[in-house]
Enzyme design. Structure first.
Site, short mmCIF file in Angstrom:
data_model
loop_
_atom_site.label_atom_id
_atom_site.label_comp_id
_atom_site.label_asym_id
_atom_site.label_seq_id
_atom_site.Cartn_x
_atom_site.Cartn_y
_atom_site.Cartn_z
N TYR A 129 0.82 -1.21 0.00
CA TYR A 129 0.00 0.00 0.00
C TYR A 129 0.86 1.26 0.00
O TYR A 129 1.88 1.30 0.68
CB TYR A 129 -0.91 0.02 1.24
N TRP A 155 1.37 5.63 -1.76
CA TRP A 155 1.11 6.63 -2.78
C TRP A 155 2.18 6.73 -3.86
O TRP A 155 1.94 7.33 -4.90
CB TRP A 155 0.94 7.99 -2.11
N1 LIG Z 1 -1.63 8.49 12.42
C1 LIG Z 1 -2.05 8.53 11.15
N2 LIG Z 1 -1.56 7.67 10.25
C2 LIG Z 1 -1.97 7.71 8.96
C3 LIG Z 1 -2.92 8.67 8.55
C4 LIG Z 1 -3.45 9.57 9.52
O1 LIG Z 1 -4.32 10.42 9.23
N3 LIG Z 1 -2.97 9.48 10.80
N4 LIG Z 1 -3.35 8.70 7.24
C5 LIG Z 1 -3.25 7.46 6.48
C6 LIG Z 1 -3.47 7.69 5.07
S1 LIG Z 1 -4.94 8.46 4.65
C7 LIG Z 1 -2.61 7.30 4.11
S2 LIG Z 1 -3.08 7.44 2.46
C8 LIG Z 1 -1.30 6.69 4.42
C9 LIG Z 1 -0.17 7.12 3.48
O2 LIG Z 1 0.86 6.22 3.54
P1 LIG Z 1 1.88 6.01 2.32
O3 LIG Z 1 1.22 6.24 1.02
O4 LIG Z 1 2.55 4.71 2.53
O5 LIG Z 1 2.91 7.19 2.61
P2 LIG Z 1 3.98 7.87 1.66
O6 LIG Z 1 4.92 8.59 2.55
O7 LIG Z 1 3.31 8.66 0.60
O8 LIG Z 1 4.74 6.61 1.03
C10 LIG Z 1 5.12 6.55 -0.32
C11 LIG Z 1 6.50 5.93 -0.41
O9 LIG Z 1 6.82 5.72 -1.79
C12 LIG Z 1 8.14 6.15 -2.04
N5 LIG Z 1 8.21 6.49 -3.48
C13 LIG Z 1 7.95 7.65 -4.10
N6 LIG Z 1 8.09 7.52 -5.43
C14 LIG Z 1 8.44 6.24 -5.66
C15 LIG Z 1 8.71 5.49 -6.85
O10 LIG Z 1 8.66 5.98 -7.97
N7 LIG Z 1 9.02 4.17 -6.69
C16 LIG Z 1 9.09 3.57 -5.47
N8 LIG Z 1 9.40 2.28 -5.42
N9 LIG Z 1 8.85 4.27 -4.33
C17 LIG Z 1 8.51 5.57 -4.43
C18 LIG Z 1 8.36 7.30 -1.10
O11 LIG Z 1 9.74 7.53 -0.87
C19 LIG Z 1 7.59 6.82 0.15
O12 LIG Z 1 8.42 6.09 1.00
O13 LIG Z 1 -0.95 7.03 5.78
C20 LIG Z 1 -1.97 6.66 6.71
N10 LIG Z 1 -1.47 6.83 8.07
N1 LIG Z 2 -0.75 18.47 2.46
C1 LIG Z 2 -1.25 17.22 2.46
N2 LIG Z 2 -2.48 16.99 1.94
C2 LIG Z 2 -2.99 15.74 1.94
C3 LIG Z 2 -2.26 14.63 2.44
C4 LIG Z 2 -0.96 14.90 3.00
O1 LIG Z 2 -0.26 14.00 3.49
N3 LIG Z 2 -0.51 16.20 2.99
N4 LIG Z 2 -2.78 13.37 2.39
C5 LIG Z 2 -3.88 13.12 1.45
C6 LIG Z 2 -4.59 11.89 1.79
S1 LIG Z 2 -3.85 10.40 1.42
C7 LIG Z 2 -5.82 11.87 2.35
S2 LIG Z 2 -6.58 10.39 2.69
C8 LIG Z 2 -6.53 13.11 2.65
C9 LIG Z 2 -7.18 13.00 4.03
O2 LIG Z 2 -8.06 13.99 4.24
P1 LIG Z 2 -8.73 14.15 5.69
O3 LIG Z 2 -9.17 12.85 6.19
O4 LIG Z 2 -9.72 15.22 5.55
O5 LIG Z 2 -7.43 14.59 6.51
P2 LIG Z 2 -7.06 14.94 8.01
O6 LIG Z 2 -6.09 16.07 7.90
O7 LIG Z 2 -6.60 13.72 8.71
O8 LIG Z 2 -8.40 15.38 8.71
C10 LIG Z 2 -9.09 16.57 8.43
C11 LIG Z 2 -9.48 17.20 9.73
O9 LIG Z 2 -10.47 16.43 10.39
C12 LIG Z 2 -10.43 16.79 11.77
N5 LIG Z 2 -10.88 15.69 12.60
C13 LIG Z 2 -10.16 14.61 13.03
N6 LIG Z 2 -10.93 13.82 13.80
C14 LIG Z 2 -12.14 14.40 13.86
C15 LIG Z 2 -13.38 14.05 14.48
O10 LIG Z 2 -13.51 13.03 15.16
N7 LIG Z 2 -14.43 14.89 14.29
C16 LIG Z 2 -14.34 16.01 13.53
N8 LIG Z 2 -15.44 16.73 13.36
N9 LIG Z 2 -13.19 16.38 12.96
C17 LIG Z 2 -12.11 15.58 13.11
C18 LIG Z 2 -8.98 17.13 12.08
O11 LIG Z 2 -8.92 18.30 12.87
C19 LIG Z 2 -8.34 17.24 10.74
O12 LIG Z 2 -7.58 18.41 10.57
O13 LIG Z 2 -5.63 14.22 2.64
C20 LIG Z 2 -4.87 14.27 1.43
N10 LIG Z 2 -4.22 15.56 1.40
MO LIG Z 3 -4.99 8.70 2.33
#
Ligand SMILES: Nc1nc2c(c(=O)[nH]1)N[C@H]1C(S)=C(S)[C@@H](COP(=O)(O)OP(=O)(O)OC[C@H]3O[C@@H](n4cnc5c(=O)[nH]c(N)nc54)[C@H](O)[C@@H]3O)O[C@H]1N2
Ligand SMILES: Nc1nc2c(c(=O)[nH]1)N[C@H]1C(S)=C(S)[C@@H](COP(=O)(O)OP(=O)(O)OC[C@H]3O[C@@H](n4cnc5c(=O)[nH]c(N)nc54)[C@H](O)[C@@H]3O)O[C@H]1N2
Ligand SMILES: [Mo]
Length: 758
Positions: free
Chosen positions: A119, A121
Site C-alpha cells: 500500500y 502513494w
Molecule cells: N496516524 C495517522 N496515520 C496515517 C494517517 C493519519 O491520518 N494518521 N493517514 C493514512 C493515510 S490516509 C494514508 S493514504 C497513508 C499514506 O501512507 P503512504 O502512502 O505509505 O505514505 P507515503 O509517505 O506517501 O509513502 C510513499 C512511499 O513511496 C516512495 N516512493 C515515491 N516515489 C516512488 C517510486 O517511484 N518508486 C518507489 N518504489 N517508491 C517511491 C516514497 O519515498 C515513500 O516512502 O498514511 C496513513 N497513516
Molecule cells: N498536504 C497534504 N495533503 C494531503 C495529504 C498529505 O499527506 N498532505 N494526504 C492526502 C490523503 S492520502 C488523504 S486520505 C486526505 C485525508 O483527508 P482528511 O481525512 O480530511 O485529513 P485529516 O487532515 O486527517 O483530517 C481533516 C481534519 O479532520 C479533523 N478531525 C479529526 N478527527 C475528527 C473528528 O472526530 N471529528 C471532527 N469533526 N473532525 C475531526 C482534524 O482536525 C483534521 O484536521 O488528505 C490528502 N491531502
Molecule cells: Mo490517504
C-alpha cells in the site's frame, strides 16, 4: 543509463506529482530549482522539498543487502531489522538473490506466502507507477497475497456501497464547487474544509482550485459551520462558526440533528419515502424505542460536548436552509469509522436535498484538490497488472495481525477469511513505517518473515527495515505522463537528470529480475519503456476521442509539454440522475434506494456494525479518559505528502528544532507546566515520541494535534523524530471494514527528560 531514446524537448522541462506541476531548472546535470507551473494560481510549496535531497546522503545510490541476511540467508536475525548495517552489492547480485529467494519460497510455501499489498502513494506518472509494476511482475510468477481498500477511508469503502451502491463513484462526482456559490446557503463541514489537504491530488495536480472554490462560496454569502476540534480546519477568511466538538463523537451530534428534525417535523417525508429504504427503523432508534434513549440534543451534548441549544439551533437552521453537508475522510479513520458517513447520509436524506444543485452531501471538500473540481473523467490507460491467481488478501490495515497470526481467522464484510503464512514481504511505493498504526507492535511482527524487499529512493524507515533494498529513480530521472481522471491537465513528465548513482526505474528493476526468472517477455510484453509510453498515450487518446475529446498526438504532447482538457458543459451534481428518476436510475443497492437501514449489513450479525447508523463509544476517547490524558489528532501534514520528503527543505523549515510540532490549548499546557517551544514527550502504553510544543486557543481543550509524516526513528519504543504512529492504536474499525483507526488515540504529554526516561 537513461532508457529513453526520445530527444530532450525544445522547451522548459516539466515535472508533475501529486502536489503539483513545476518547471525544472537544471545545470550541469543537477536540478538547481523548481519553478511553479504558470497555469497554477495557487501553487503548493510541497514539490520544492525534493531538490536538496535528490542527491544527498539520504539517497539510496546502490543495491544494498542487510548484513545478517547476506551472511545468514533468509530468516537470519529478523530482530535486527532496522539496526543491522547494509552491504552494497551489484545489481546482478541483488537480482540473483531476489530471484533465488522467490523461487525458494514459491516452491516451499506457495505464492500466497508473498505479501505484496504494498500500500502507498508512490509518485505520479502513468507508467512508472510502482505498485502496478510490482504487481504485474508478481502476477507473471504466480501471484501474491494482496490487500483491499485504503488507509484513507477503508470504512467508507466497505460501508457506503451497501448504502449508496458505490463509494468511489459518488466521491468522483462530488457536487461542483461553483454550485455551492450559486445554490447553497449553509455549508456544514464536519472536519472543516482543510485547504492544507487540497494541495494534493492522486496521480498529479495541474492547478489548485480548493481555495478559489471556498472563497467564491464565502464571497457569494454562503454561511460556513466548522465542526471540528481544530479551528484551523477552515480558513479564517470565511468566518465560520466553530463548533469545537470532541473527536470521535460526530455520530452522536448527527443523530441529535436527525432527532431534532424528526421531532420538529422538519424532515422531508416525501424524499425519505421515494428515495430511501428503512427509515422507520432508524427513526425508532432516534426515538429510543428499543434502548429507551432518545437521541436528543441533551443526550448528544453530554457525549460530544457541544451545547444542546447549539445543536438544536443548527438542526433548525439546516431544516430551513439550502444546506450542504461535508464530512471529512478523517471521520472514517476512527473506531467505528463506518458510522459517521452512514449517519451523515441519513441526515442529508432527512433534509431531502440530495441530488440538487449546491446542496445535499459530500465526502470531504478539500480532502484533495479534486473534490468538487468539475472535470471530464477519462478512463486513462494504465499498465495492466494481469491476473493474480492467489485469492488470499487482507483488509489493508490488518498487516500486523497478518504477520502475528498466520492461520488465524478474520471477519470482513460478511465473510470470514484466514491469514496466510507470510515468508516474503515486498513493498514498492509505500511506507508502512509511516502509514501503519502502533509501529512498535508492527516492528516486532516485521521481524518474523524470512525476507523483506523494498524498492525505495531514500533511506527512510522502510528502507532501513528491509533486507534487500533496490534503489529506484524519482520522477525527475525518468520520462512519464501525468494523467489522472481526477485532474483536467495532462503533463509530459520529462527526465531532467540521469538516474542518481545506480538507481533504476521500478520497471527496469522488475525487468532485471524477470529476466533472471525467465519471464521477461511476459513482463514487458515485448515493449521498451518508450513503447509503453506511446501505447499508454495512444490508448488514452482513443478513449478520450470516444468521449468527443480530441487530444494531440504524442509528438505534439512532447513538444508542448502539457494539455488541458476542456471543461464540461454542466456542473457535476452527486446523485442527480437518481434524484431525477429513481426508477430509471436506481442505486446499486438491494432496494435500489438509499439504505438508511441495510438488511444486508444487519444479516451479518456484527455487534459492532448493526443495520443502521448507531452511536458507539470509541475504544479511546475523551469520554472515557483519565484526567491526565489528551486526545491526539494525527492529521495530514501541511508541508509534505505523508512521509514523502520529510527530510527535504520544505518540511524541515516547518520544524526548526528538528522534531515534529505538537499543538495544544494553553490551559492544558498550563495544567501540565508546559510552555511554548518546549520539547515534550507524548506517551501511552504503546510507545512514546518527542515533539516541540506550540500553544493555541484554536484547538479545543483536551485535544492535541500533531501532523503525521516524521520519519520513524526508534530508540526502544520511543520515536526521536516525532512519528505519532508509535502512539496510535492498531485495531479494525469493526468486523465490517476492518479499517484503520488512527484518530482514536489517547496520550499523556510531559516535559521531555531524554530517551531513557520513558
Ligand atoms: N496516524 C495517522 N496515520 C496515517 C494517517 C493519519 O491520518 N494518521 N493517514 C493514512 C493515510 S490516509 C494514508 S493514504 C497513508 C499514506 O501512507 P503512504 O502512502 O505509505 O505514505 P507515503 O509517505 O506517501 O509513502 C510513499 C512511499 O513511496 C516512495 N516512493 C515515491 N516515489 C516512488 C517510486 O517511484 N518508486 C518507489 N518504489 N517508491 C517511491 C516514497 O519515498 C515513500 O516512502 O498514511 C496513513 N497513516
Ligand atoms: N498536504 C497534504 N495533503 C494531503 C495529504 C498529505 O499527506 N498532505 N494526504 C492526502 C490523503 S492520502 C488523504 S486520505 C486526505 C485525508 O483527508 P482528511 O481525512 O480530511 O485529513 P485529516 O487532515 O486527517 O483530517 C481533516 C481534519 O479532520 C479533523 N478531525 C479529526 N478527527 C475528527 C473528528 O472526530 N471529528 C471532527 N469533526 N473532525 C475531526 C482534524 O482536525 C483534521 O484536521 O488528505 C490528502 N491531502
Ligand atoms: Mo490517504
Amino acid at each position: 543509463m537513461s532508457m529513453s531514446n526520445i530527444p530532450a524537448p525544445d522547451r522548459e522541462l516539466l515535472t508533475s506529482n501529486h502536489w503539483g506541476t513545476y518547471r525544472v531548472h537544471v545545470k550541469d546535470g543537477h536540478v538547481t530549482h523548481l519553478e511553479d507551473f504558470e497555469e497554477d494560481k495557487d501553487p503548493s510549496p510541497i514539490g520544492h522539498g525534493i531538490v536538496d535531497v535528490l542527491e544527498d546522503e539520504t539517497r539510496i545510490k546502490a543495491p544494498m543487502v542487510r548484513k545478517s541476511w547476506l551472511e545468514g540467508g533468509p530468516g537470519a536475525r529478523g530482530d535486527l531489522r532496522g539496526d543491522d548495517p547494509f552491504v552494497e552489492v551489484t545489481w546482478e547480485e541483488a537480482n540473483a538473490l531476489v530471484a533465488e529467494e522467490l523461487n525458494r519460497v514459491i516452491q516451499a510455501h506457495g505464492n500466497n506466502a508473498i505479501y505484496a499489498g504494498s500500500y502507498g502513494w508512490a509518485s505520479a506518472g502513468r507508467f512508472h507507477h510502482a505498485q502496478s509494476q510490482l504487481k504485474r511482475f508478481l502476477n507473471c510468477i504466480g501471484g501474491y497475497t494482496s490487500s483491499k481498500n485504503t488507509y484513507s477511508f477503508a470504512a467508507a469503502e466497505v460501508v457506503v456501497p451497501h448504502i449508496l451502491g458505490t463509494f468511489r463513484g459518488h466521491l468522483d462526482t462530488t457536487t461542483s464547487w461553483e454550485t455551492i456559490a450559486t445554490d447553497c446557503e449553509l455549508f456544514v463541514a464536519f472536519g472543516g474544509v482543510p485547504l492544507k489537504n487540497g494541495q494534493i491530488s492522486q496521480g498529479g495536480t495541474g492547478a489548485h482550485v480548493q481555495k478559489a472554490g471556498l472563497f467564491a462560496a464565502h464571497d457569494a454569502g454562503v454561511k460556513f459551520v466548522n465542526i471540528s476540534p481544530l479551528r484551523a480546519d477552515i480558513d479564517d477568511k470565511v468566518n465560520a462558526d466553530w463548533m469545537a466538538i470532541r473527536p470521535g463523537t460526530d455520530v452522536a451530534l448527527i443523530l441529535a440533528l436527525c432527532q431534532t428534525l424528526l421531532s420538529e417535523e422538519l424532515h422531508d417525508a416525501d424524499f425519505l419515502n421515494r428515495y430511501t429504504h428503512g427509515f422507520e427503523t432508524f427513526a425508532a432508534y432516534l426515538e429510543g424505542t428499543a434502548d429507551g434513549i432518545v437521541k436528543s440534543p441533551d443526550w448528544a451534548s453530554k457525549i460530544c460536548d457541544v451545547p444542546a441549544d447549539a445543536i438544536r439551533a443548527l438542526a433548525l437552521e439546516m431544516g430551513a436552509s439550502r444546506t450542504m453537508i461535508s464530512v471529512a475522510w478523517a471521520l472514517t479513520r476512527q473506531d467505528h469509522g463506518e458510522q459517521p458517513f452512514w449517519a451523515a447520509i441519513a441526515l442529508a436524506s432527512m433534509l431531502g436535498q440530495i441530488g440538487l444543485l449546491g446542496t445535499g452531501l459530500a465526502f470531504g471538500y478539500s480532502a484533495m484538490n479534486n473534490t468538487g473540481l468539475n472535470r471530464h473523467q477519462i478512463d486513462w490507460a494504465s499498465v495492466p497488472q494481469g491476473e493474480n491467481p492467489v485469492k488470499d488478501f487482507i483488509p489493508v490495515a490488518r498487516v500486523t495481525d497478518l504477520l502475528e497470526n498466520p492461520g488465524g481467522a478474520f471477519d470482513y464484510d460478511g465473510t470470514q477469511y484466514t491469514y496466510p503464512d507470510i515468508k516474503i514481504i515486498w513493498w514498492a511505493g509505500g511506507n508502512p513505517f509511516h502509514h501503519h498504526q502502533d509501529l512498535n507492535r508492527m516492528r516486532k511482527a516485521w521481524a518474523k518473515p524470512d525476507t523483506i524487499i523494498a524498492n525505495e529512493w531514500c533511506w527512510n524507515a522502510l528502507a532501513r527495515h528491509a533486507d534487500i533494498v533496490l534503489p529506484c529513480t524519482t520522477p525527475l530521472e525518468r520520462r512519464d505522463i501525468a494523467m489522472s481522471p481526477k485532474d483536467p491537465y495532462v503533463i509530459a513528465m520529462d527526465p531532467a537528470i540521469a538516474p542518481v548513482g545506480q538507481a533504476r526505474d521500478d520497471h527496469e528493476i522488475f525487468r532485471g529480475i524477470a529476466s533472471m526468472m525467465g519471464v521477461d517477455d511476459a513482463f514487458t510484453d515485448g515493449r521498451t519503456p518508450d513503447d509503453w509510453l506511446r501505447w499508454l498515450w495512444s490508448t488514452s487518446r482513443q478513449r478520450a476521442a470516444s468521449e468527443q475529446i480530441a487530444l494531440p498526438d504524442w509528438e505534439t504532447l512532447q513538444r508542448d509539454g502539457w494539455v488541458r482538457l476542456p471543461d464540461p458543459d454542466a456542473p457535476t451534481i452527486m446523485l442527480q440522475a437518481f434524484r431525477d428518476d429513481p426508477q430509471a436510475n436506481p442505486l446499486e443497492t438491494p432496494s435500489g434506494k438509499i439504505e438508511i437501514f441495510s438488511d444486508t449489513i444487519a444479516s451479518f450479525g456484527y455487534e459492532d456494525c448493526p443495520g443502521h447508523p448507531t452511536w458507539f463509544e470509541p475504544v479511546e476517547w475523551l469520554g472515557g479518559a483519565q484526567p491526565s490524558q489528551l486526545h491526539l489528532i494525527s492529521n495530514q501534514p501541511k508541508n509534505k505528502l505523508h512521509s514523502q520528503m520529510d527530510h527535504g527543505s520544505v518540511s524541515r523549515a516547518d520544524r526548526p528544532k528538528g522534531v515534529e510540532r505538537l499543538l495544544m490549548n494553553p490551559e492544558d499546557a498550563q495544567e501540565r507546566d508546559l510552555v511554548e517551544g518546549q520539547i515534550v514527550c507524548l506517551k501511552n502504553a504503546r510507545g512514546a515520541c518527542v515533539a516541540e510544543l506550540r500553544l493555541s486557543e484554536n484547538i479545543r481543550r483536551g485535544v492535541i494535534q500533531m501532523a503525521t509524516g516524521a520519519w520513524y526513528k526508534p530508540a526502544g519504543t520511543r520515536c526521536e523524530n516525532g512519528n505519532p504512529n508509535v502512539l496510535t492504536l492498531d485495531k479494525g474499525t469493526s468486523k465490517l471494514a476492518q479499517g484503520p483507526i488512527a484518530h482514536s488515540c489517547l496520550v499523556e504529554v510531559v516535559a521531555d527528560r531524554g530517551p531513557l526516561s520513558t
